[in-house]
Design a protein around this motif. Structure first.
Motif, PDB file in Angstrom:
ATOM      1  N   LEU A   1      33.985 -70.978 -35.559  1.00  0.00           N
ATOM      2  CA  LEU A   1      35.216 -71.327 -34.860  1.00  0.00           C
ATOM      3  C   LEU A   1      35.163 -70.869 -33.407  1.00  0.00           C
ATOM      4  CD1 LEU A   1      37.768 -70.293 -37.629  1.00  0.00           C
ATOM      5  CD2 LEU A   1      36.977 -72.598 -37.081  1.00  0.00           C
ATOM      6  N   TRP A   2      35.932 -71.543 -32.567  1.00  0.00           N
ATOM      7  CA  TRP A   2      36.076 -71.152 -31.165  1.00  0.00           C
ATOM      8  C   TRP A   2      37.131 -70.054 -31.066  1.00  0.00           C
ATOM      9  CZ3 TRP A   2      33.335 -73.152 -27.028  1.00  0.00           C
ATOM     10  CH2 TRP A   2      32.506 -74.230 -27.316  1.00  0.00           C
ATOM     11  N   ARG A   3      36.772 -68.952 -30.423  1.00  0.00           N
ATOM     12  CA  ARG A   3      37.696 -67.820 -30.280  1.00  0.00           C
ATOM     13  C   ARG A   3      37.686 -67.324 -28.826  1.00  0.00           C
ATOM     14  NH1 ARG A   3      35.315 -66.995 -35.392  1.00  0.00           N
ATOM     15  NH2 ARG A   3      36.826 -66.760 -37.090  1.00  0.00           N
ATOM     16  N   PRO A   4      38.765 -66.660 -28.405  1.00  0.00           N
ATOM     17  CA  PRO A   4      38.817 -66.137 -27.027  1.00  0.00           C
ATOM     18  C   PRO A   4      37.741 -65.086 -26.796  1.00  0.00           C
ATOM     19  CG  PRO A   4      40.992 -66.093 -28.052  1.00  0.00           C
ATOM     20  CD  PRO A   4      40.007 -66.377 -29.137  1.00  0.00           C
ATOM     21  N   THR A   5      37.309 -64.978 -25.551  1.00  0.00           N
ATOM     22  CA  THR A   5      36.354 -63.949 -25.157  1.00  0.00           C
ATOM     23  C   THR A   5      36.670 -63.496 -23.737  1.00  0.00           C
ATOM     24  OG1 THR A   5      33.995 -63.381 -25.044  1.00  0.00           O
ATOM     25  CG2 THR A   5      34.623 -65.552 -24.225  1.00  0.00           C
ATOM     26  N   VAL A   6      36.428 -62.221 -23.479  1.00  0.00           N
ATOM     27  CA  VAL A   6      36.576 -61.655 -22.137  1.00  0.00           C
ATOM     28  C   VAL A   6      35.474 -60.623 -21.957  1.00  0.00           C
ATOM     29  CG1 VAL A   6      38.001 -60.244 -20.587  1.00  0.00           C
ATOM     30  CG2 VAL A   6      39.086 -61.980 -22.023  1.00  0.00           C
ATOM     31  N   ALA A   7      34.822 -60.641 -20.799  1.00  0.00           N
ATOM     32  CA  ALA A   7      33.843 -59.614 -20.443  1.00  0.00           C
ATOM     33  C   ALA A   7      34.278 -59.004 -19.120  1.00  0.00           C
ATOM     34  CB  ALA A   7      32.443 -60.213 -20.323  1.00  0.00           C
ATOM     35  N   ALA A   8      34.322 -57.688 -19.059  1.00  0.00           N
ATOM     36  CA  ALA A   8      34.828 -57.033 -17.849  1.00  0.00           C
ATOM     37  C   ALA A   8      34.119 -55.714 -17.586  1.00  0.00           C
ATOM     38  CB  ALA A   8      36.327 -56.785 -17.982  1.00  0.00           C
ATOM     39  N   ASP A   9      33.966 -55.414 -16.307  1.00  0.00           N
ATOM     40  CA  ASP A   9      33.489 -54.109 -15.860  1.00  0.00           C
ATOM     41  C   ASP A   9      34.637 -53.429 -15.123  1.00  0.00           C
ATOM     42  OD1 ASP A   9      30.873 -54.477 -16.803  1.00  0.00           O
ATOM     43  OD2 ASP A   9      30.277 -55.519 -14.975  1.00  0.00           O
ATOM     44  N   VAL A  10      34.839 -52.154 -15.391  1.00  0.00           N
ATOM     45  CA  VAL A  10      35.922 -51.422 -14.742  1.00  0.00           C
ATOM     46  C   VAL A  10      35.391 -50.114 -14.176  1.00  0.00           C
ATOM     47  CG1 VAL A  10      36.636 -50.384 -16.947  1.00  0.00           C
ATOM     48  CG2 VAL A  10      38.241 -50.448 -15.027  1.00  0.00           C
ATOM     49  N   ARG A  11      35.841 -49.808 -12.985  1.00  0.00           N
ATOM     50  CA  ARG A  11      35.428 -48.570 -12.315  1.00  0.00           C
ATOM     51  C   ARG A  11      36.662 -47.922 -11.701  1.00  0.00           C
ATOM     52  NH1 ARG A  11      31.144 -49.447  -7.719  1.00  0.00           N
ATOM     53  NH2 ARG A  11      29.609 -49.302  -9.409  1.00  0.00           N
ATOM     54  N   MET A  12      36.750 -46.604 -11.824  1.00  0.00           N
ATOM     55  CA  MET A  12      37.849 -45.831 -11.231  1.00  0.00           C
ATOM     56  C   MET A  12      37.244 -44.878 -10.198  1.00  0.00           C
ATOM     57  SD  MET A  12      40.660 -43.568 -13.317  1.00  0.00           S
ATOM     58  CE  MET A  12      42.277 -43.216 -12.655  1.00  0.00           C
ATOM     59  N   ILE A  13      37.738 -44.960  -8.966  1.00  0.00           N
ATOM     60  CA  ILE A  13      37.158 -44.203  -7.850  1.00  0.00           C
ATOM     61  C   ILE A  13      38.180 -43.240  -7.274  1.00  0.00           C
ATOM     62  CG2 ILE A  13      36.035 -44.398  -5.589  1.00  0.00           C
ATOM     63  CD1 ILE A  13      36.306 -47.557  -7.451  1.00  0.00           C
ATOM     64  N   ASP A  14      37.774 -42.008  -7.043  1.00  0.00           N
ATOM     65  CA  ASP A  14      38.632 -41.030  -6.389  1.00  0.00           C
ATOM     66  C   ASP A  14      38.882 -41.492  -4.949  1.00  0.00           C
ATOM     67  OD1 ASP A  14      39.301 -38.607  -4.735  1.00  0.00           O
ATOM     68  OD2 ASP A  14      39.148 -37.624  -6.692  1.00  0.00           O
ATOM     69  N   ALA A  15      40.146 -41.701  -4.599  1.00  0.00           N
ATOM     70  CA  ALA A  15      40.482 -42.231  -3.272  1.00  0.00           C
ATOM     71  C   ALA A  15      40.124 -41.264  -2.155  1.00  0.00           C
ATOM     72  CB  ALA A  15      41.974 -42.565  -3.210  1.00  0.00           C
ATOM     73  N   GLY A  16      40.088 -39.987  -2.454  1.00  0.00           N
ATOM     74  CA  GLY A  16      39.786 -39.002  -1.420  1.00  0.00           C
ATOM     75  C   GLY A  16      38.310 -38.783  -1.197  1.00  0.00           C
ATOM     76  N   THR A  17      37.543 -38.676  -2.278  1.00  0.00           N
ATOM     77  CA  THR A  17      36.123 -38.341  -2.170  1.00  0.00           C
ATOM     78  C   THR A  17      35.188 -39.534  -2.346  1.00  0.00           C
ATOM     79  OG1 THR A  17      35.882 -37.876  -4.541  1.00  0.00           O
ATOM     80  CG2 THR A  17      36.667 -36.074  -3.130  1.00  0.00           C
ATOM     81  N   GLY A  18      35.697 -40.609  -2.946  1.00  0.00           N
ATOM     82  CA  GLY A  18      34.847 -41.764  -3.224  1.00  0.00           C
ATOM     83  C   GLY A  18      34.014 -41.612  -4.477  1.00  0.00           C
ATOM     84  N   ALA A  19      34.199 -40.507  -5.182  1.00  0.00           N
ATOM     85  CA  ALA A  19      33.430 -40.263  -6.402  1.00  0.00           C
ATOM     86  C   ALA A  19      33.905 -41.188  -7.528  1.00  0.00           C
ATOM     87  CB  ALA A  19      33.571 -38.804  -6.832  1.00  0.00           C
TER      88      ALA A  19
ATOM     89  N   VAL B   1      46.127 -62.835 -24.757  1.00  0.00           N
ATOM     90  CA  VAL B   1      46.030 -61.749 -25.744  1.00  0.00           C
ATOM     91  C   VAL B   1      44.737 -60.954 -25.511  1.00  0.00           C
ATOM     92  CG1 VAL B   1      45.636 -61.256 -28.200  1.00  0.00           C
ATOM     93  CG2 VAL B   1      47.489 -62.786 -27.516  1.00  0.00           C
ATOM     94  N   ALA B   2      43.642 -61.668 -25.258  1.00  0.00           N
ATOM     95  CA  ALA B   2      42.368 -60.995 -25.011  1.00  0.00           C
ATOM     96  C   ALA B   2      42.405 -60.171 -23.725  1.00  0.00           C
ATOM     97  CB  ALA B   2      41.244 -62.035 -24.943  1.00  0.00           C
TER      98      ALA B   2
END
Length: 231
Positions: A151-169, A217-218
């Motif tokens: 069957l055809w089903r929804p799909t999502v692929a994602a990359d997420v990054r969180m960066i310190d606004a002060g240091t850039g880390a 939903v995905a």
């Protein structure tokens, strides 16, 4: 056609590939309560990919025919989504802001450059005063996939990054895939909802509202999963 094939590669994360290595959340000295989300989180078009097509087994000509079929299916699916004014990027960003609010994190959209490729940005805009971290959310592909004449089903692929606004880390970096074709070791995977399954292309394009709802939903699941990784 090249964009379709490239998007497909992001969904088909081979199990034999090297494991993905993310960066678990590292809490800064002061708890993060205010973030800015860099804009351009989604690409323009949904994918509609059949992972195992019978026409893909006849050399170059067969591959070209198969690519044409895939492209035609993608166009029809996107036309169906447009017919109900589906706005996946705006919807996704609202889900992400709501999920952050549930975690007691105030969030706002921050205008950023359009991505030439669906990759993390190399340079980040200056964070507004009071913002402690930037979130770079790059949805590499979204839409529907049929993995192996099922069957055809929804799909999502994602990359997420969180960066310190002060240091850039980098405070956190992860890859999340909703309904992967082949789950790569190390990524966060989400099983698809059984409520949004379609028999074939005609079934999908004849139900555009349900088609759009399955993608939403995905996207919502991916947004909420990402926020849980930010703690």
């Amino acid at each position: 056609m090249k964009k379709s094939i490239a998007a497909l590669g992001l969904l088909s994360l081979a199990a034999c590939a090297n494991p993905y290595v993310g960066t678990p959340y590292t809490a800064p000295a002061v708890p993060v309560t205010s973030v800015a989300i860099v804009d351009d989180t989604l690409g323009d078009d949904a994918v509609a990919y059949e992972a195992a097509s019978t026409m893909g087994n006849f050399g170059l000509l067969g591959a070209l025919i198969d690519a044409g079929v895939q492209g035609s299916r993608k166009s029809r699916v996107n036309e169906a989504l447009e017919s109900v004014n589906h706005t996946p990027e705006a919807n996704f960003e609202s889900y992400l802001i709501a999920a952050l609010a549930e975690a007691d994190i105030e969030a706002a959209m921050l205008e950023g450059p359009d991505r030439d490729k669906r990759e993390f940005l190399e340079d980040y805009p200056t964070a507004p005063e009071g913002v402690q971290a930037l979130i770079d959310f790059n949805v590499t592909a979204y839409g529907y996939v049929n993995s192996g004449n099922q069957l055809w089903r929804p799909t999502v692929a994602a990359d997420v990054r969180m960066i310190d606004a002060g240091t850039g880390a980098t405070l956190m970096e992860n890859r999340i895939v909703y309904n992967p074709v082949d789950a790569q070791a190390g990524i966060v995977t989400i099983a698809p909802s059984p409520e949004y399954a379609f028999q074939n292309r005609e079934d999908m394009i004849s139900q555009p509202e349900r088609l759009a709802e399955g993608i939403d939903v995905a996207l919502k699941e991916v947004a909420e999963t990402a926020v849980r990784l930010m703690r």
